[in-house]
Design a protein around this motif. Structure first.
Motif, PDB file in Angstrom:
ATOM      1  N   HIS A  24       0.791  -1.228   0.000  1.00 47.86           N
ATOM      2  CA  HIS A  24       0.000   0.000   0.000  1.00 47.86           C
ATOM      3  C   HIS A  24       0.825   1.280   0.000  1.00 47.86           C
ATOM      4  N   ASN A  25       1.970   1.258   0.654  1.00 49.58           N
ATOM      5  CA  ASN A  25       2.762   2.487   0.737  1.00 49.58           C
ATOM      6  C   ASN A  25       4.233   2.153   0.991  1.00 49.58           C
ATOM      7  N   ALA A  26       5.063   3.182   0.907  1.00 46.22           N
ATOM      8  CA  ALA A  26       6.506   2.996   1.059  1.00 46.22           C
ATOM      9  C   ALA A  26       6.880   2.511   2.452  1.00 46.22           C
ATOM     10  N   ALA A  27       6.163   2.963   3.450  1.00 49.16           N
ATOM     11  CA  ALA A  27       6.470   2.539   4.826  1.00 49.16           C
ATOM     12  C   ALA A  27       6.266   1.029   4.972  1.00 49.16           C
ATOM     13  N   ASP A  28       5.155   0.521   4.462  1.00 48.48           N
ATOM     14  CA  ASP A  28       4.917  -0.930   4.504  1.00 48.48           C
ATOM     15  C   ASP A  28       5.960  -1.689   3.701  1.00 48.48           C
ATOM     16  N   PHE A  29       6.304  -1.144   2.519  1.00 45.03           N
ATOM     17  CA  PHE A  29       7.324  -1.782   1.679  1.00 45.03           C
ATOM     18  C   PHE A  29       8.655  -1.883   2.421  1.00 45.03           C
ATOM     19  N   CYS A  30       9.046  -0.803   3.076  1.00 43.62           N
ATOM     20  CA  CYS A  30      10.318  -0.803   3.816  1.00 43.62           C
ATOM     21  C   CYS A  30      10.322  -1.852   4.913  1.00 43.62           C
ATOM     22  N   ARG A  31       9.253  -1.920   5.657  1.00 41.80           N
ATOM     23  CA  ARG A  31       9.178  -2.881   6.773  1.00 41.80           C
ATOM     24  C   ARG A  31       9.040  -4.316   6.281  1.00 41.80           C
ATOM     25  N   GLU A  32       8.106  -4.551   5.359  1.00 40.10           N
ATOM     26  CA  GLU A  32       7.762  -5.915   4.955  1.00 40.10           C
ATOM     27  C   GLU A  32       8.679  -6.510   3.890  1.00 40.10           C
ATOM     28  N   TYR A  33       9.216  -5.674   3.005  1.00 36.43           N
ATOM     29  CA  TYR A  33       9.992  -6.191   1.879  1.00 36.43           C
ATOM     30  C   TYR A  33      11.487  -5.921   1.984  1.00 36.43           C
ATOM     31  N   LEU A  34      11.871  -4.906   2.728  1.00 38.58           N
ATOM     32  CA  LEU A  34      13.292  -4.609   2.906  1.00 38.58           C
ATOM     33  C   LEU A  34      13.784  -4.954   4.306  1.00 38.58           C
ATOM     34  N   GLY A  35      12.857  -5.186   5.225  1.00 39.18           N
ATOM     35  CA  GLY A  35      13.230  -5.503   6.602  1.00 39.18           C
ATOM     36  C   GLY A  35      13.860  -4.324   7.322  1.00 39.18           C
ATOM     37  N   LEU A  59      14.543  -8.491   0.163  1.00 44.14           N
ATOM     38  CA  LEU A  59      13.657  -8.184  -0.956  1.00 44.14           C
ATOM     39  C   LEU A  59      13.577  -9.361  -1.924  1.00 44.14           C
ATOM     40  N   SER A  60      14.702  -9.950  -2.239  1.00 42.26           N
ATOM     41  CA  SER A  60      14.709 -11.116  -3.122  1.00 42.26           C
ATOM     42  C   SER A  60      13.911 -12.274  -2.528  1.00 42.26           C
ATOM     43  N   GLU A  61      14.089 -12.508  -1.235  1.00 46.82           N
ATOM     44  CA  GLU A  61      13.350 -13.585  -0.559  1.00 46.82           C
ATOM     45  C   GLU A  61      11.847 -13.321  -0.565  1.00 46.82           C
ATOM     46  N   ARG A  62      11.469 -12.084  -0.316  1.00 49.04           N
ATOM     47  CA  ARG A  62      10.038 -11.737  -0.301  1.00 49.04           C
ATOM     48  C   ARG A  62       9.423 -11.862  -1.684  1.00 49.04           C
ATOM     49  N   ILE A  63      10.184 -11.499  -2.716  1.00 46.46           N
ATOM     50  CA  ILE A  63       9.686 -11.687  -4.082  1.00 46.46           C
ATOM     51  C   ILE A  63       9.504 -13.180  -4.346  1.00 46.46           C
ATOM     52  N   GLY A  64      10.453 -13.997  -3.876  1.00 47.64           N
ATOM     53  CA  GLY A  64      10.322 -15.442  -4.011  1.00 47.64           C
ATOM     54  C   GLY A  64       9.051 -15.963  -3.353  1.00 47.64           C
ATOM     55  N   MET A  65       8.699 -15.402  -2.222  1.00 44.37           N
ATOM     56  CA  MET A  65       7.455 -15.796  -1.548  1.00 44.37           C
ATOM     57  C   MET A  65       6.237 -15.393  -2.383  1.00 44.37           C
ATOM     58  N   LEU A  66       6.299 -14.232  -3.010  1.00 50.84           N
ATOM     59  CA  LEU A  66       5.196 -13.801  -3.872  1.00 50.84           C
ATOM     60  C   LEU A  66       5.040 -14.722  -5.070  1.00 50.84           C
ATOM     61  N   LEU A  67       6.159 -15.211  -5.580  1.00 52.98           N
ATOM     62  CA  LEU A  67       6.106 -16.108  -6.738  1.00 52.98           C
ATOM     63  C   LEU A  67       5.385 -17.418  -6.420  1.00 52.98           C
ATOM     64  N   ALA A  68       5.337 -17.789  -5.155  1.00 50.97           N
ATOM     65  CA  ALA A  68       4.642 -19.012  -4.745  1.00 50.97           C
ATOM     66  C   ALA A  68       3.133 -18.798  -4.614  1.00 50.97           C
ATOM     67  N   GLU A  69       2.707 -17.541  -4.684  1.00 51.05           N
ATOM     68  CA  GLU A  69       1.290 -17.228  -4.541  1.00 51.05           C
ATOM     69  C   GLU A  69       0.601 -17.208  -5.905  1.00 51.05           C
ATOM     70  N   GLU A  70      -0.716 -17.088  -5.873  1.00 48.09           N
ATOM     71  CA  GLU A  70      -1.526 -17.084  -7.088  1.00 48.09           C
ATOM     72  C   GLU A  70      -1.592 -15.691  -7.703  1.00 48.09           C
ATOM     73  N   TYR A  71      -0.830 -15.482  -8.769  1.00 42.57           N
ATOM     74  CA  TYR A  71      -0.878 -14.240  -9.533  1.00 42.57           C
ATOM     75  C   TYR A  71      -0.897 -14.592 -11.005  1.00 42.57           C
ATOM     76  N   LYS A  72      -1.304 -13.645 -11.824  1.00 43.16           N
ATOM     77  CA  LYS A  72      -1.302 -13.847 -13.275  1.00 43.16           C
ATOM     78  C   LYS A  72       0.122 -14.109 -13.745  1.00 43.16           C
ATOM     79  N   SER A  73       0.232 -14.813 -14.858  1.00 36.70           N
ATOM     80  CA  SER A  73       1.566 -15.159 -15.361  1.00 36.70           C
ATOM     81  C   SER A  73       2.376 -13.906 -15.703  1.00 36.70           C
ATOM     82  N   GLU A  74       1.723 -12.843 -16.184  1.00 40.54           N
ATOM     83  CA  GLU A  74       2.443 -11.608 -16.508  1.00 40.54           C
ATOM     84  C   GLU A  74       3.042 -10.980 -15.250  1.00 40.54           C
ATOM     85  N   THR A  75       2.299 -11.036 -14.163  1.00 45.01           N
ATOM     86  CA  THR A  75       2.788 -10.505 -12.891  1.00 45.01           C
ATOM     87  C   THR A  75       3.967 -11.327 -12.402  1.00 45.01           C
TER      88      THR A  75
END
Length: 93
Positions: A24-35, A59-75
């Motif tokens: 939702h915002n940069a603050a969440d991104f910093c905490r959740e995706y950059l630690g 960030l790489s690890e969190r992206i890996g976790m997203l890849l395990a979730e249900e998203y469109k192939s383009e995403t």
């Protein structure tokens, strides 16, 4: 969506995740995706520094976790591309 290719990779990831309503915002991104604290991206912009290797790893690890979730192939394709770019940076450190 506007051009994000000229941004640093961490900002590209943030803008991609935000535009896809994954974060939702940069603050969440910093905490959740950059630690890091909620103001980490502002500090990076102000000091003109890149994220730490630890932040890139997180960030790489969190992206890996997203890849395990249900998203469109383009995403998923874009997430894989972004993760590869981050991993290249990590190999250089």
């Amino acid at each position: 969506m506007y051009e994000i290719e000229n941004l640093p990779i961490h900002e590209q990831v943030y803008e991609f995740l935000r535009s896809n309503r994954i974060v939702h915002n940069a603050a969440d991104f910093c905490r959740e995706y950059l630690g890091k604290s909620r103001s980490y991206m502002n500090t990076l912009k102000y000091t003109q520094h890149s994220p730490s290797p630890d932040a890139y790893r997180q960030l790489s690890e969190r992206i890996g976790m997203l890849l395990a979730e249900e998203y469109k192939s383009e995403t998923k394709d874009e997430l894989k591309y972004l993760q590869e770019q981050i991993d290249v940076i990590l190999e250089k450190t």
